[in-house]
Design a protein around this motif. Sequence first.
Motif, short mmCIF file in Angstrom:
data_model
loop_
_atom_site.label_atom_id
_atom_site.label_comp_id
_atom_site.label_asym_id
_atom_site.label_seq_id
_atom_site.Cartn_x
_atom_site.Cartn_y
_atom_site.Cartn_z
N ARG A 50 37.41 47.17 29.51
CA ARG A 50 38.79 47.51 29.07
C ARG A 50 38.93 48.80 28.33
O ARG A 50 39.96 49.67 28.33
N GLN A 218 36.58 45.27 44.47
CA GLN A 218 37.76 44.63 44.11
C GLN A 218 38.12 43.53 45.28
O GLN A 218 38.48 42.52 45.03
N GLU A 223 40.78 37.79 43.17
CA GLU A 223 41.35 37.35 42.17
C GLU A 223 40.24 36.26 41.36
O GLU A 223 40.74 35.63 40.32
N ALA A 224 38.93 36.26 41.63
CA ALA A 224 38.04 35.38 41.07
C ALA A 224 37.89 35.55 39.65
O ALA A 224 37.74 36.59 39.20
N SER A 225 38.17 34.26 38.85
CA SER A 225 37.94 34.41 37.48
C SER A 225 36.18 34.15 37.28
O SER A 225 35.67 34.06 38.13
N PHE A 226 35.91 34.36 35.92
CA PHE A 226 34.56 34.01 35.49
C PHE A 226 34.03 32.77 36.15
O PHE A 226 33.10 32.44 36.43
N LEU A 227 35.15 31.74 35.55
CA LEU A 227 34.74 30.56 35.78
C LEU A 227 34.69 30.16 37.23
O LEU A 227 33.71 29.13 37.69
N THR A 228 35.40 30.76 38.27
CA THR A 228 35.42 30.63 39.80
C THR A 228 33.75 31.02 40.17
O THR A 228 33.44 30.39 40.81
#
Length: 458
Positions: A50, A218, A223-228
Amino acid sequence: MLSDKKYKCPLPSLWENNPTGLADRKANISSFGVLGAAFGSLLALVLSDRLGRLRSWQLFVILWGSGILMQIFSSRIIGFMLFARIWGGLGAGGLTVVAPLYLSEIAPAKSGGTVVSMYMVVLLLFLTIGFFINYAVKSTMPIDRTQYRLVQAIPLIPVGISFLCSFSLSDTPRWLASKDRNEEAIAVLTRLRSSNAADDPSLSHEYRDIQDQIRSRQQNLGEASFLTIVKEIAASSSYRKRFILGAVMQTVAQWSGGNGITYYIPEIFTYAGITGSNTSLITSGVYGVVKLIFTMLFTWGLVDIIGRRRCMLTGITLQCITHIYMSIYMSVFRTQTPSPNKSASDAAIASVFIYAVGWSIGLCTVQYLYGTEIYPTRIRSVCYATNMALHWFFQFAVVRVTPNMFVQLDIYGAYVFWALVCAVGFAVLGVPMERMEELFSGRWWMGWNARIFNNAIL
């Protein structure tokens, strides 16, 4: 050195009749910095993307430096000191993630590994210098606040200089390109390579490679999240086994005694027969030199000549042998009266240095290489984050419990425990890196068949 607020005597003299209390106090002071580092390493994995590599580095330097400043003025205020240790640890842990990341992204591809390995060498170099600074201060100054504050303040000098110099630097081309700041990325890459894109085709090729890698990452992550990703690791047999292997590597690396011994090396040399606190400190400095030299040999030679796996297994073997001898020495020879056996004591001192060799060419560095080689791109960031968290939390636990292990297990018991961890680690981690796919493709117990495991130790 800490002292009670009503006295001007060293901390150990206040706990002469309470060894457990002294062990707890020393363990808390030593380990709370590591606890902060555990959270700092996780924070770095979020902020580095970030804020950028450079700004994150500057932020963590500020955290670390302010923690040191608080420690300088926390003598006789134990609660404030423990808070300062955690606060500074946040910065220290973040730097262990951001600094290698920054170096890896500004280095040319052909020399990236060498440049990043310099980070470990520099760390050990300053650790070694720190041992000799402690010796010099203890030999020439009385035990008081000034002595304590001087030792704490010295690291701020080189770090302060590097912090000021950092404002003349730019962020990495890779991070800038990932934020679509392409013109800045090209300008930084041109400056780093002392070349021009119009005149040097290799520079244009390098930048295209950077963009291709960013697009590939990318597309791979989508669009995978950390949880995914975590769910995928749990559901996929191959991902799950790779994750477990990395976790086991961190577990063995930390619980085999490496950092527990490093943090308390002056006391260990005293247990081994070194007499006099100054002599113990100077011997600790030599221990640091041995670690530095053999880490350099591993980094710039052994790892490519004999391979990661053989280095790791050789190192674990040396660790295990020295732990076995030290357990025998501590239980049999150290307690002899009127004085310990001189030959056995000399062998114990030598075994500490042999241990340093084993740790330096094995688990000290190979644990980081595993994290970059066994994970596919899709799960690498999540697994790396978890590995770093385990690294620091286990290191905190080891540093916290080691003084108590020495007291409760009569010293030798700690060495028995470390030897058992090394033995288990040798068996579990003895699968060759190049055979990982074969291991993961079958049942978990197939990793123990003769064909794979025998090759692991040849």
